[in-house]
Design a protein around this motif. Structure first.
Motif, mmCIF file in Angstrom:
data_model
loop_
_atom_site.group_PDB
_atom_site.id
_atom_site.type_symbol
_atom_site.label_atom_id
_atom_site.label_comp_id
_atom_site.label_asym_id
_atom_site.label_seq_id
_atom_site.Cartn_x
_atom_site.Cartn_y
_atom_site.Cartn_z
ATOM 1 N N ASN A 194 52.386 -108.104 75.042
ATOM 2 C CA ASN A 194 52.857 -106.838 75.604
ATOM 3 C C ASN A 194 53.420 -106.982 77.016
ATOM 4 O O ASN A 194 53.852 -106.000 77.616
ATOM 5 C CB ASN A 194 51.727 -105.806 75.591
ATOM 6 N N ILE A 195 53.419 -108.213 77.537
ATOM 7 C CA ILE A 195 54.055 -108.481 78.824
ATOM 8 C C ILE A 195 55.575 -108.332 78.714
ATOM 9 O O ILE A 195 56.251 -108.028 79.684
ATOM 10 C CB ILE A 195 53.713 -109.912 79.311
ATOM 11 N N GLN A 208 58.960 -107.028 72.619
ATOM 12 C CA GLN A 208 57.682 -106.860 71.918
ATOM 13 C C GLN A 208 57.165 -105.432 72.008
ATOM 14 O O GLN A 208 56.335 -105.014 71.206
ATOM 15 C CB GLN A 208 56.650 -107.824 72.506
ATOM 16 N N ILE A 209 57.647 -104.701 73.006
ATOM 17 C CA ILE A 209 57.189 -103.325 73.192
ATOM 18 C C ILE A 209 58.297 -102.526 73.877
ATOM 19 O O ILE A 209 59.031 -103.050 74.715
ATOM 20 C CB ILE A 209 55.871 -103.288 74.011
ATOM 21 N N LEU A 210 58.439 -101.247 73.483
ATOM 22 C CA LEU A 210 59.410 -100.344 74.083
ATOM 23 C C LEU A 210 58.693 -99.101 74.597
ATOM 24 O O LEU A 210 57.728 -98.642 73.985
ATOM 25 C CB LEU A 210 60.488 -99.943 73.068
ATOM 26 N N ARG A 211 59.187 -98.575 75.707
ATOM 27 C CA ARG A 211 58.577 -97.392 76.345
ATOM 28 C C ARG A 211 59.439 -96.153 76.108
ATOM 29 O O ARG A 211 60.653 -96.200 76.253
ATOM 30 C CB ARG A 211 58.456 -97.655 77.845
ATOM 31 N N PHE A 212 58.784 -95.033 75.774
ATOM 32 C CA PHE A 212 59.481 -93.778 75.524
ATOM 33 C C PHE A 212 58.613 -92.613 76.000
ATOM 34 O O PHE A 212 57.394 -92.660 75.849
ATOM 35 C CB PHE A 212 59.766 -93.627 74.018
ATOM 36 N N LYS A 269 61.365 -104.404 65.671
ATOM 37 C CA LYS A 269 59.972 -104.638 65.275
ATOM 38 C C LYS A 269 59.038 -104.584 66.493
ATOM 39 O O LYS A 269 58.108 -105.386 66.637
ATOM 40 C CB LYS A 269 59.834 -105.989 64.552
ATOM 41 N N SER A 270 59.324 -103.607 67.362
ATOM 42 C CA SER A 270 58.560 -103.462 68.601
ATOM 43 C C SER A 270 57.435 -102.453 68.448
ATOM 44 O O SER A 270 57.531 -101.503 67.662
ATOM 45 C CB SER A 270 59.481 -102.984 69.739
ATOM 46 N N SER A 271 56.381 -102.650 69.234
ATOM 47 C CA SER A 271 55.355 -101.629 69.402
ATOM 48 C C SER A 271 55.861 -100.609 70.415
ATOM 49 O O SER A 271 56.943 -100.775 70.991
ATOM 50 C CB SER A 271 54.050 -102.261 69.880
ATOM 51 N N ALA A 272 55.059 -99.573 70.653
ATOM 52 C CA ALA A 272 55.488 -98.509 71.554
ATOM 53 C C ALA A 272 54.405 -98.162 72.571
ATOM 54 O O ALA A 272 53.216 -98.238 72.272
ATOM 55 C CB ALA A 272 55.859 -97.258 70.752
ATOM 56 N N VAL A 273 54.858 -97.802 73.777
ATOM 57 C CA VAL A 273 53.987 -97.149 74.746
ATOM 58 C C VAL A 273 54.669 -95.833 75.096
ATOM 59 O O VAL A 273 55.875 -95.793 75.355
ATOM 60 C CB VAL A 273 53.741 -98.022 76.003
ATOM 61 N N LYS A 284 51.847 -89.121 65.887
ATOM 62 C CA LYS A 284 51.852 -88.935 64.435
ATOM 63 C C LYS A 284 53.187 -89.363 63.829
ATOM 64 O O LYS A 284 53.232 -90.027 62.780
ATOM 65 C CB LYS A 284 51.572 -87.465 64.086
ATOM 66 N N LYS A 285 54.277 -88.987 64.495
ATOM 67 C CA LYS A 285 55.598 -89.318 63.962
ATOM 68 C C LYS A 285 55.831 -90.821 63.981
ATOM 69 O O LYS A 285 56.395 -91.393 63.024
ATOM 70 C CB LYS A 285 56.679 -88.598 64.765
ATOM 71 N N LEU A 286 55.414 -91.489 65.049
ATOM 72 C CA LEU A 286 55.589 -92.940 65.112
ATOM 73 C C LEU A 286 54.728 -93.647 64.070
ATOM 74 O O LEU A 286 55.174 -94.598 63.415
ATOM 75 C CB LEU A 286 55.278 -93.450 66.517
ATOM 76 N N HIS A 287 53.494 -93.174 63.899
ATOM 77 C CA HIS A 287 52.615 -93.761 62.887
ATOM 78 C C HIS A 287 53.196 -93.561 61.484
ATOM 79 O O HIS A 287 53.120 -94.460 60.632
ATOM 80 C CB HIS A 287 51.232 -93.137 62.969
ATOM 81 N N LYS A 288 53.774 -92.389 61.249
ATOM 82 C CA LYS A 288 54.383 -92.109 59.949
ATOM 83 C C LYS A 288 55.515 -93.081 59.665
ATOM 84 O O LYS A 288 55.799 -93.419 58.503
ATOM 85 C CB LYS A 288 54.909 -90.668 59.930
ATOM 86 N N ASN A 289 56.156 -93.567 60.737
ATOM 87 C CA ASN A 289 57.254 -94.523 60.600
ATOM 88 C C ASN A 289 56.791 -95.971 60.786
ATOM 89 O O ASN A 289 57.609 -96.866 61.030
ATOM 90 C CB ASN A 289 58.365 -94.184 61.589
ATOM 91 N N ASN A 290 55.462 -96.177 60.702
ATOM 92 C CA ASN A 290 54.869 -97.526 60.756
ATOM 93 C C ASN A 290 55.149 -98.266 62.064
ATOM 94 O O ASN A 290 55.353 -99.480 62.071
ATOM 95 C CB ASN A 290 55.347 -98.370 59.566
ATOM 96 N N ILE A 291 55.177 -97.511 63.163
ATOM 97 C CA ILE A 291 55.346 -98.116 64.487
ATOM 98 C C ILE A 291 54.004 -98.115 65.194
ATOM 99 O O ILE A 291 53.335 -97.079 65.287
ATOM 100 C CB ILE A 291 56.395 -97.357 65.314
ATOM 101 N N ASN A 292 53.614 -99.273 65.678
ATOM 102 C CA ASN A 292 52.334 -99.429 66.356
ATOM 103 C C ASN A 292 52.402 -98.829 67.758
ATOM 104 O O ASN A 292 53.239 -99.235 68.569
ATOM 105 C CB ASN A 292 51.972 -100.914 66.437
#
Length: 454
Positions: free
Chosen positions: A30-31, A60-64, A127-131, A149-157
């Protein structure tokens, strides 16, 4: 030899052997993250030329949604769903004007969808996770719950949630927003998130250090440090190498030390190295001593400046910052970073810039591309060696096999990666004649890739 002397000798030898071993941190994926503030307003994520470049970086991770943008985002509305009365009520700086500009551009581009849809599309592609960043000014926490909930529904960690962004800043203080207001929101929001999603981490906003005794920032940190409802703290890092006045990481006025660009950027180099090797590790240590919690650096960059933006100097700095965070035990409290910023309309901060109908690539792209290799090679540890102003980072996989070697040469203005992960040795080099050289619209200075039989 008596038993006492024997055990004493064994203890001394054990102690010395431990002291001689260099402390190397375990690599944290996540760095290597990126903030997406304004990216979906200005960049076309359905343009495959753009998205392929982002994929190639290997985030590895995207911020929104972003910093100030995230503080005023509303789920389910067009764009960022701004409520301009809310913005005017809580922000006493430049963001009210900026938000109107973002809204005007959204309407011009006929973006009638929620930008979270674009974020989901990009996160899936990479294929990134989210913060995520939670709006601190809503009466309920429905928006952030619905986002998760919406991100989980779309299989995003979803790695975690920032409980607001930069809320200790003067822009909010001028509107009467104080530490007790923040604690009330943060405790409530964290509790509601964990009620529905117990595995998701929450992080609170830490105030800047270095203020005089009794300053509101010190009071902010002291009060939050006594709370236990959160999992991490948030800091932002914009390394200062130029004297002058800054606001929110961006230089408003610049007092340059020399008119000679070679001399000027040599001064900048010295300040950058001092920051990376001395100032920043001390700052991280201080934050950890106050909070005893992991650190999320959800915005970082060289200070946003027209002088250093899109130069080789900025490119070397971002590469050096990331490799330091990935390798040094002294920076191990940092478990997450998101570079500011992925895409926008600025010259000095974003990797990709929307200029009229053209998307430009900046000097930070190729160093990010080279560093992204770390996360394609199952690297678990990185060992740093220093020889004057040459920094070498040796990357080892889980079987302790050396796969990559990075070299940052500040005196010869070069960043190099030797990739030994396949039968052919691949050497990528990003360089230029001067630190102040500016990349062209494709992000090029001097970038070469060579292959040799291993």
């Amino acid at each position: 030899m008596s038993y006492i002397k024997y055990f004493f000798l064994v203890f001394v030898l054990f102690f010395l052997s431990c002291q001689s071993q260099e402390k190397i941190r375990e690599l944290e994926p996540n760095i290597f993250g990126f903030a997406t503030s304004n990216t979906f307003t200005f960049c076309d994520i359905y343009d495959t030329l753009f998205t392929n470049q982002v994929i190639n970086i290997n985030p590895q991770i995207l911020r929104f949604p972003g910093g100030a943008v995230g503080n005023f985002y509303h789920f389910g509305k067009a764009g960022y769903g701004f409520d301009f009365e809310e913005i005017k009520k809580y922000h006493g700086g430049k963001f009210p004007k900026r938000s109107l500009g973002l809204e005007k551009y959204r309407k011009k581009k006929k973006h009638d969808h929620d930008y979270i849809d674009d974020f989901i599309f990009l996160a899936k592609l990479t294929k990134s996770s989210a913060v995520l960043v939670a709006n601190p000014f809503t009466q309920t926490d429905d928006d952030i719950i619905d986002m998760i909930k919406k991100l989980h529904k779309n299989n995003i960690n979803v790695i975690g949630v920032e409980l607001g962004s930069e809320l200790s800043n003067r822009s909010y203080f001028l509107k009467g927003y104080k530490i007790n207001d923040y604690i009330n929101f943060a405790e409530r929001c964290s509790k509601n998130i964990k009620k529905s999603f117990p595995k998701i981490k929450t992080a609170i906003v830490a105030a800047p250090l270095g203020k005089i005794v009794g300053h509101r920032h010190n009071i902010w940190n002291e009060k939050l440090s006594k709370k236990s409802f959160y999992d991490a703290i948030i800091i932002h890092s914009y390394a200062n190498v130029i004297k002058g006045k800054s606001l929110d990481g961006q230089m408003i006025t610049e007092n340059l030390d020399s008119k000679d660009p070679d001399a000027l950027f040599d001064i900048f180099k010295s300040r950058a190295l001092k920051y990376l090797l001395q100032i920043y590790p001390k700052e991280v240590k201080k934050y950890y001593s106050i909070f005893k919690k992991p650190i999320w650096v959800t915005e970082w960059n060289l200070q946003i400046s027209q002088t250093t933006g899109n130069t080789l100097f900025q490119a070397l700095f971002v590469a050096h910052y990331l490799l330091e965070c990935m390798s040094l035990e002294a920076l191990s409290p940092i478990e997450l970073t998101t570079y500011h910023n992925l895409g926008g309309r600025d010259i000095a901060g974003s990797i990709f810039r929307k200029n009229d109908e053209i998307t430009e690539t900046h000097s930070t792209y190729y160093p990010m591309l080279m560093i992204g290799k770390i996360f394609s090679n199952n690297i678990t540890k990185i060992q740093r060696d220093i020889n004057r102003n040459i920094f070498t980072y040796r990357c080892f996989d889980i079987n302790n096999i050396e796969k990559l070697v990075y070299t940052i040469d500040w005196d010869n203005f070069e960043f190099k990666c030797n990739d030994m992960s396949s039968k052919m040795l691949e050497t990528s080099t990003f360089r230029s004649k001067n630190l102040y050289d500016i990349a062209d619209k494709d992000g090029f200075l001097d970038y070469t890739v060579e292959f040799k039989n291993d």
